[in-house]
Design a protein around this motif. Structure first.
Motif, PDB file in Angstrom:
ATOM      1  N   SER A 116       6.760  14.886   0.264  1.00 48.37           N
ATOM      2  CA  SER A 116       7.544  15.598  -0.753  1.00 48.37           C
ATOM      3  C   SER A 116       9.000  15.145  -0.706  1.00 48.37           C
ATOM      4  O   SER A 116       9.917  15.953  -0.759  1.00 48.37           O
ATOM      5  N   ASP A 117       9.186  13.847  -0.607  1.00 45.88           N
ATOM      6  CA  ASP A 117      10.519  13.251  -0.580  1.00 45.88           C
ATOM      7  C   ASP A 117      11.236  13.576  -1.884  1.00 45.88           C
ATOM      8  O   ASP A 117      10.716  13.322  -2.965  1.00 45.88           O
ATOM      9  N   PRO A 118      12.459  14.134  -1.816  1.00 48.57           N
ATOM     10  CA  PRO A 118      13.172  14.477  -3.046  1.00 48.57           C
ATOM     11  C   PRO A 118      13.568  13.264  -3.894  1.00 48.57           C
ATOM     12  O   PRO A 118      13.876  13.418  -5.073  1.00 48.57           O
ATOM     13  N   ALA A 119      13.524  12.062  -3.317  1.00 50.94           N
ATOM     14  CA  ALA A 119      13.877  10.852  -4.062  1.00 50.94           C
ATOM     15  C   ALA A 119      12.642  10.079  -4.513  1.00 50.94           C
ATOM     16  O   ALA A 119      12.747   8.931  -4.929  1.00 50.94           O
ATOM     17  N   TYR A 120      11.475  10.731  -4.460  1.00 52.00           N
ATOM     18  CA  TYR A 120      10.227  10.041  -4.798  1.00 52.00           C
ATOM     19  C   TYR A 120       9.365  10.964  -5.653  1.00 52.00           C
ATOM     20  O   TYR A 120       9.112  12.117  -5.291  1.00 52.00           O
ATOM     21  N   ASN A 121       8.927  10.484  -6.790  1.00 49.64           N
ATOM     22  CA  ASN A 121       8.163  11.289  -7.733  1.00 49.64           C
ATOM     23  C   ASN A 121       6.844  11.759  -7.112  1.00 49.64           C
ATOM     24  O   ASN A 121       6.095  10.952  -6.568  1.00 49.64           O
ATOM     25  N   PRO A 122       6.532  13.048  -7.211  1.00 48.92           N
ATOM     26  CA  PRO A 122       5.296  13.567  -6.601  1.00 48.92           C
ATOM     27  C   PRO A 122       4.016  13.079  -7.267  1.00 48.92           C
ATOM     28  O   PRO A 122       2.928  13.331  -6.756  1.00 48.92           O
ATOM     29  N   ASN A 123       4.117  12.392  -8.397  1.00 45.88           N
ATOM     30  CA  ASN A 123       2.932  11.832  -9.051  1.00 45.88           C
ATOM     31  C   ASN A 123       2.599  10.433  -8.540  1.00 45.88           C
ATOM     32  O   ASN A 123       1.598   9.851  -8.933  1.00 45.88           O
ATOM     33  N   LEU A 124       3.443   9.902  -7.674  1.00 45.85           N
ATOM     34  CA  LEU A 124       3.256   8.535  -7.195  1.00 45.85           C
ATOM     35  C   LEU A 124       2.544   8.511  -5.846  1.00 45.85           C
ATOM     36  O   LEU A 124       2.614   9.465  -5.072  1.00 45.85           O
ATOM     37  N   ALA A 125       1.890   7.413  -5.583  1.00 45.91           N
ATOM     38  CA  ALA A 125       1.045   7.262  -4.397  1.00 45.91           C
ATOM     39  C   ALA A 125       1.846   7.249  -3.105  1.00 45.91           C
ATOM     40  O   ALA A 125       2.962   6.737  -3.049  1.00 45.91           O
ATOM     41  N   LEU A 126       1.240   7.801  -2.070  1.00 50.50           N
ATOM     42  CA  LEU A 126       1.774   7.715  -0.719  1.00 50.50           C
ATOM     43  C   LEU A 126       1.141   6.545   0.032  1.00 50.50           C
ATOM     44  O   LEU A 126       1.757   5.959   0.914  1.00 50.50           O
ATOM     45  N   VAL A 127      -0.101   6.245  -0.298  1.00 50.83           N
ATOM     46  CA  VAL A 127      -0.874   5.181   0.353  1.00 50.83           C
ATOM     47  C   VAL A 127      -1.638   4.454  -0.732  1.00 50.83           C
ATOM     48  O   VAL A 127      -2.177   5.096  -1.631  1.00 50.83           O
ATOM     49  N   PRO A 128      -1.817   3.184  -0.679  1.00 51.42           N
ATOM     50  CA  PRO A 128      -1.236   2.203   0.237  1.00 51.42           C
ATOM     51  C   PRO A 128       0.048   1.601  -0.292  1.00 51.42           C
ATOM     52  O   PRO A 128       0.799   0.996   0.451  1.00 51.42           O
ATOM     53  N   LYS A 129       0.326   1.705  -1.602  1.00 51.39           N
ATOM     54  CA  LYS A 129       1.480   1.028  -2.183  1.00 51.39           C
ATOM     55  C   LYS A 129       2.338   2.029  -2.928  1.00 51.39           C
ATOM     56  O   LYS A 129       1.861   2.743  -3.810  1.00 51.39           O
ATOM     57  N   GLU A 130       3.628   2.070  -2.576  1.00 48.04           N
ATOM     58  CA  GLU A 130       4.537   2.997  -3.242  1.00 48.04           C
ATOM     59  C   GLU A 130       4.767   2.592  -4.697  1.00 48.04           C
ATOM     60  O   GLU A 130       4.526   1.463  -5.089  1.00 48.04           O
ATOM     61  N   TYR A 131       5.217   3.548  -5.465  1.00 43.09           N
ATOM     62  CA  TYR A 131       5.563   3.372  -6.881  1.00 43.09           C
ATOM     63  C   TYR A 131       4.358   3.012  -7.747  1.00 43.09           C
ATOM     64  O   TYR A 131       4.498   2.292  -8.726  1.00 43.09           O
ATOM     65  N   THR A 132       3.197   3.509  -7.399  1.00 41.41           N
ATOM     66  CA  THR A 132       2.030   3.395  -8.264  1.00 41.41           C
ATOM     67  C   THR A 132       1.515   4.812  -8.513  1.00 41.41           C
ATOM     68  O   THR A 132       1.631   5.685  -7.653  1.00 41.41           O
ATOM     69  N   ILE A 133       0.962   5.047  -9.700  1.00 43.18           N
ATOM     70  CA  ILE A 133       0.433   6.366 -10.042  1.00 43.18           C
ATOM     71  C   ILE A 133      -0.760   6.693  -9.154  1.00 43.18           C
ATOM     72  O   ILE A 133      -1.622   5.856  -8.917  1.00 43.18           O
ATOM     73  N   ASP A 134      -0.791   7.916  -8.669  1.00 43.25           N
ATOM     74  CA  ASP A 134      -1.917   8.398  -7.872  1.00 43.25           C
ATOM     75  C   ASP A 134      -2.550   9.566  -8.632  1.00 43.25           C
ATOM     76  O   ASP A 134      -2.022  10.683  -8.600  1.00 43.25           O
ATOM     77  N   PRO A 135      -3.671   9.330  -9.328  1.00 42.58           N
ATOM     78  CA  PRO A 135      -4.283  10.410 -10.109  1.00 42.58           C
ATOM     79  C   PRO A 135      -4.661  11.618  -9.279  1.00 42.58           C
ATOM     80  O   PRO A 135      -4.604  12.749  -9.767  1.00 42.58           O
ATOM     81  N   ASP A 136      -4.989  11.424  -8.001  1.00 44.13           N
ATOM     82  CA  ASP A 136      -5.361  12.561  -7.157  1.00 44.13           C
ATOM     83  C   ASP A 136      -4.162  13.454  -6.857  1.00 44.13           C
ATOM     84  O   ASP A 136      -4.270  14.676  -6.845  1.00 44.13           O
ATOM     85  N   ARG A 137      -3.000  12.866  -6.601  1.00 41.64           N
ATOM     86  CA  ARG A 137      -1.787  13.669  -6.373  1.00 41.64           C
ATOM     87  C   ARG A 137      -1.376  14.357  -7.661  1.00 41.64           C
ATOM     88  O   ARG A 137      -0.978  15.515  -7.655  1.00 41.64           O
ATOM     89  N   PHE A 138      -1.480  13.669  -8.781  1.00 37.25           N
ATOM     90  CA  PHE A 138      -1.113  14.218 -10.068  1.00 37.25           C
ATOM     91  C   PHE A 138      -1.984  15.431 -10.383  1.00 37.25           C
ATOM     92  O   PHE A 138      -1.483  16.444 -10.861  1.00 37.25           O
ATOM     93  N   ALA A 139      -3.248  15.351 -10.054  1.00 37.03           N
ATOM     94  CA  ALA A 139      -4.194  16.427 -10.370  1.00 37.03           C
ATOM     95  C   ALA A 139      -3.917  17.688  -9.570  1.00 37.03           C
ATOM     96  O   ALA A 139      -4.304  18.780  -9.974  1.00 37.03           O
ATOM     97  N   THR A 140      -3.225  17.560  -8.411  1.00 36.94           N
ATOM     98  CA  THR A 140      -2.996  18.735  -7.568  1.00 36.94           C
ATOM     99  C   THR A 140      -1.690  19.454  -7.888  1.00 36.94           C
ATOM    100  O   THR A 140      -1.393  20.464  -7.288  1.00 36.94           O
ATOM    101  N   LEU A 141      -0.901  18.935  -8.816  1.00 38.57           N
ATOM    102  CA  LEU A 141       0.372  19.564  -9.133  1.00 38.57           C
ATOM    103  C   LEU A 141       0.225  20.772 -10.002  1.00 38.57           C
ATOM    104  O   LEU A 141      -0.608  20.914 -10.787  1.00 38.57           O
TER     105      LEU A 141
END
Length: 174
Positions: A149-174
């Motif tokens: 939950s880094d304040p400088a990193y969008n919560p819809n973006l992936a934590l693993v394996p590559k930063e700055y890519t959309i992560d549909p699973d994280r997006f779905a949990t918001l």
């Protein structure tokens, strides 16, 4: 700027690729990672995600490989913690700086070549790996609420394996 606690530089590997453009919390090559360098291995001239590798910005943390901090801020937060002998002592320091009410800034205007791990080597022995695991556990016990939950990193973006890519699973949990 009195509100700034720590400032980190743009670091490049000797081959000219980005090594550090700020630190992202909770991002890593494995689930449960502590932190990773933003834009790592991108070309030095890369604009990064929405131009972020080109502009100074507030980050949760920056690397101490090249760090500017006023003595009063360093002393106020207790300096670097020796319990984190190698890994994450800079991240922990920056999080304490942030907790004390200061900003951590990354700037692309100071650029240096950094031979990452040249003096200490890699986590390639059982002893080094054990120390690293202990330091990961310590960071999670202190700052686990910020991992992912880094304040400088969008919560819809992936934590693993590559930063700055959309992560549909994280997006779905918001």
């Amino acid at each position: 700027r009195p509100e700034v606690g720590a400032v980190g530089a743009k670091l490049l590997y000797p081959d000219g690729l980005i090594q550090h453009a700020g630190v992202l919390l909770g991002v890593g090559s494995v689930p449960g990672g502590v932190a990773a360098h933003a834009h790592a291995h991108a070309p030095a001239s890369s604009p990064g995600y929405f131009g972020r590798a080109l502009i100074p910005q507030t980050m949760a943390a920056v690397t101490a490989a090249c760090l500017a901090v006023r003595r009063e801020v360093f002393d106020a937060v207790g300096g670097l913690d020796t319990a984190l002998a190698v890994a994450f002592n800079d991240v922990d320091f920056c999080l304490r700086v942030r907790e004390a009410g200061y900003l951590n800034i990354w700037t692309p205007h100071a650029v240096l070549i950094h031979h990452e791990s040249a003096s200490r080597g890699y986590e390639d022995t059982p002893e080094k790996h054990a120390r690293f695991v202990t330091e990961v556990q310590l960071m999670h016990s202190r700052w686990g609420n910020l991992m992912g939950s880094d304040p400088a990193y969008n919560p819809n973006l992936a934590l693993v394996p590559k930063e700055y890519t959309i992560d549909p699973d994280r997006f779905a949990t918001l």
